[in-house]
Scaffold this motif. Structure first.
Motif, PDB file in Angstrom:
ATOM      1  N   GLY A  67       0.666  -1.296   0.028  1.00  0.00           N
ATOM      2  CA  GLY A  67      -0.158  -0.107  -0.071  1.00  0.00           C
ATOM      3  C   GLY A  67       0.946   1.213  -0.160  1.00  0.00           C
ATOM      4  N   MET A  68       2.264   1.198   0.195  1.00  0.00           N
ATOM      5  CA  MET A  68       3.026   2.341   0.103  1.00  0.00           C
ATOM      6  C   MET A  68       3.470   2.569  -1.289  1.00  0.00           C
ATOM      7  SD  MET A  68       4.884   2.105   4.016  1.00  0.00           S
ATOM      8  CE  MET A  68       5.455   0.487   3.698  1.00  0.00           C
ATOM      9  N   LEU A  69       3.471   3.771  -1.612  1.00  0.00           N
ATOM     10  CA  LEU A  69       4.074   4.369  -2.975  1.00  0.00           C
ATOM     11  C   LEU A  69       5.687   4.018  -3.059  1.00  0.00           C
ATOM     12  CD1 LEU A  69       2.237   7.539  -3.484  1.00  0.00           C
ATOM     13  CD2 LEU A  69       1.724   5.334  -4.566  1.00  0.00           C
ATOM     14  N   PRO A  70       6.149   3.531  -4.257  1.00  0.00           N
ATOM     15  CA  PRO A  70       7.480   3.227  -4.481  1.00  0.00           C
ATOM     16  C   PRO A  70       8.392   4.660  -4.116  1.00  0.00           C
ATOM     17  CG  PRO A  70       6.393   3.732  -6.466  1.00  0.00           C
ATOM     18  CD  PRO A  70       5.504   3.616  -5.596  1.00  0.00           C
ATOM     19  N   SER A  71       9.459   4.658  -3.391  1.00  0.00           N
ATOM     20  CA  SER A  71      10.407   5.674  -2.981  1.00  0.00           C
ATOM     21  C   SER A  71      11.285   6.430  -4.229  1.00  0.00           C
ATOM     22  CB  SER A  71      11.338   5.247  -1.683  1.00  0.00           C
ATOM     23  OG  SER A  71      12.111   4.365  -2.259  1.00  0.00           O
ATOM     24  N   GLN A  72      11.393   5.458  -5.131  1.00  0.00           N
ATOM     25  CA  GLN A  72      12.473   6.083  -6.135  1.00  0.00           C
ATOM     26  C   GLN A  72      11.773   7.099  -6.817  1.00  0.00           C
ATOM     27  OE1 GLN A  72      15.054   3.337  -8.411  1.00  0.00           O
ATOM     28  NE2 GLN A  72      14.309   4.326 -10.389  1.00  0.00           N
ATOM     29  N   GLY A  73      12.417   8.404  -6.925  1.00  0.00           N
ATOM     30  CA  GLY A  73      11.994   9.555  -7.804  1.00  0.00           C
ATOM     31  C   GLY A  73      10.977  10.456  -6.900  1.00  0.00           C
ATOM     32  N   GLN A  74      10.921   9.910  -5.505  1.00  0.00           N
ATOM     33  CA  GLN A  74      10.290  10.974  -4.612  1.00  0.00           C
ATOM     34  C   GLN A  74      10.821  11.972  -4.055  1.00  0.00           C
ATOM     35  OE1 GLN A  74       7.644   9.720  -1.101  1.00  0.00           O
ATOM     36  NE2 GLN A  74       6.997   7.886  -2.164  1.00  0.00           N
ATOM     37  N   GLU A  75      10.340  13.095  -4.227  1.00  0.00           N
ATOM     38  CA  GLU A  75      11.214  14.187  -3.483  1.00  0.00           C
ATOM     39  C   GLU A  75      10.146  14.686  -2.117  1.00  0.00           C
ATOM     40  OE1 GLU A  75      12.051  18.935  -4.120  1.00  0.00           O
ATOM     41  OE2 GLU A  75      11.388  17.501  -6.029  1.00  0.00           O
ATOM     42  N   HIS A  76      11.047  14.954  -1.125  1.00  0.00           N
ATOM     43  CA  HIS A  76      10.541  15.334   0.264  1.00  0.00           C
ATOM     44  C   HIS A  76      10.881  16.785   0.659  1.00  0.00           C
ATOM     45  CE1 HIS A  76      10.463  10.733   1.307  1.00  0.00           C
ATOM     46  NE2 HIS A  76       9.470  11.284   0.425  1.00  0.00           N
ATOM     47  N   GLU A  77       9.881  17.593   1.046  1.00  0.00           N
ATOM     48  CA  GLU A  77      10.035  18.962   1.386  1.00  0.00           C
ATOM     49  C   GLU A  77       9.351  19.116   2.808  1.00  0.00           C
ATOM     50  OE1 GLU A  77      11.843  21.227   0.182  1.00  0.00           O
ATOM     51  OE2 GLU A  77      12.257  20.208  -1.911  1.00  0.00           O
TER      52      GLU A  77
END
Length: 294
Positions: A67-77
């Motif tokens: 249920g958790m989205l893939p982390s690759q390419g995620q940008e966190h602010e």
């Protein structure tokens, strides 16, 4: 003992007692939102620190997992506000966001973080503080969704060298159930490796050297070992090292930059992070930690 020292001592004893009672750590290290090793110092009274934590996972998971989205390419602010209350306590607040192709900019969650420490006037050989952090994160980005973190912090400056150890523990208050149709064996793996009940352990540490008063460089270490008494295998642990540089261009500003490399299969393999912070001093004293008020 001064009355204020007595209040601080009772506060510390209560916090330690809460730690022992609930045994609270981080279900996914720091979830790559606030990638930071904390010092023991608290913010000076009447001083507000605003920080922007930015990072992008260049190489991570590529499929939706549990249920958790893939982390690759995620940008966190992540926006963090920290206000000094007195010379031994502060209060922090976080706003977590994520951006990814196909999902846009998303609000992830919020946490609140009170912290107390041993004041400098006690003249301990090392700095000691205790941070607690409580809050919510959406299930598409974190499991557990509700958590309570307790982090004992010990640090010391020796000449140009500085070290800090954060003993991060998290009590997973609400864990998202496994998907329907899981077998008993799949559920066992899910609660052991993905979303363990109870208390997890994921310490962090840093070691830096300052050749100049304007910057230092060193390494930061982050980890996730799993639930106390039932640590996950090395394959599923998180072990991550960040070579970092910290800039001190002005008493009003702080800058941190690092590149993280994962050493195990359960770790995002490449993360680039940066932190920029601005102090606002309402007391007209030098901005920074509460040491400046002594």
């Amino acid at each position: 003992m001064k009355n204020s020292d007595g209040v601080l001592l009772r506060t510390l004893l209560f916090a330690v007692a809460s730690t022992l009672l609930f045994n609270p750590g981080s279900a996914r290290a720091q979830d790559n939102y606030e990638i930071q090793v904390y010092p023991s110092e608290t913010m000076a009274p009447k001083t507000l620190l605003t920080e922007l934590h930015s990072n992008i996972t260049a190489e991570g998971t590529t499929t939706t997992e549990f249920g958790m989205l893939p982390s690759q390419g995620q940008e966190h602010e992540t926006i963090e506000f920290t206000e000094g209350i007195n010379d031994w306590s502060e209060l922090g607040f976080y706003i977590f966001t994520a951006e990814q192709n196909g999902h846009g900019i998303q609000w992830v969650g919020d946490h609140i973080r009170p912290r107390v420490r041993i004041p400098p006037r006690w003249h301990w050989p090392v700095g000691v503080s205790l941070s607690t952090e409580f809050g919510y994160a959406r299930p598409a980005y974190s499991n557990p969704t509700w958590s309570w973190q307790i982090m004992p912090i010990v640090d010391q400056t020796i000449g140009r060298w500085y070290w800090s150890v954060n003993g991060t523990m998290v009590w997973d208050i609400h864990v998202v159930p496994p998907p329907a149709g899981f077998t008993s064996q799949q559920k066992q793996i899910y609660f052991r490796d993905v979303a363990p009940h109870g208390v997890t352990f994921g310490p962090a540490a840093t070691l830096t050297y300052a050749p100049s008063k304007y910057f230092n460089f060193g390494v930061e270490y982050y980890s996730y070992y799993g639930q106390w008494g039932n640590f996950v295998s090395l394959h599923n642990q998180q072990q991550q090292v960040f070579p970092v540089v910290n800039l001190f261009v002005s008493p009003k500003w702080e800058v941190n930059f690092g590149v993280g490399v994962g050493a195990t299969a359960g770790t995002d393999h490449l993360i680039v992070k940066g932190i920029i912070g601005r102090y606002f001093d309402w007391s007209h004293r030098q901005a920074g930690s509460s040491d400046s008020t002594q």
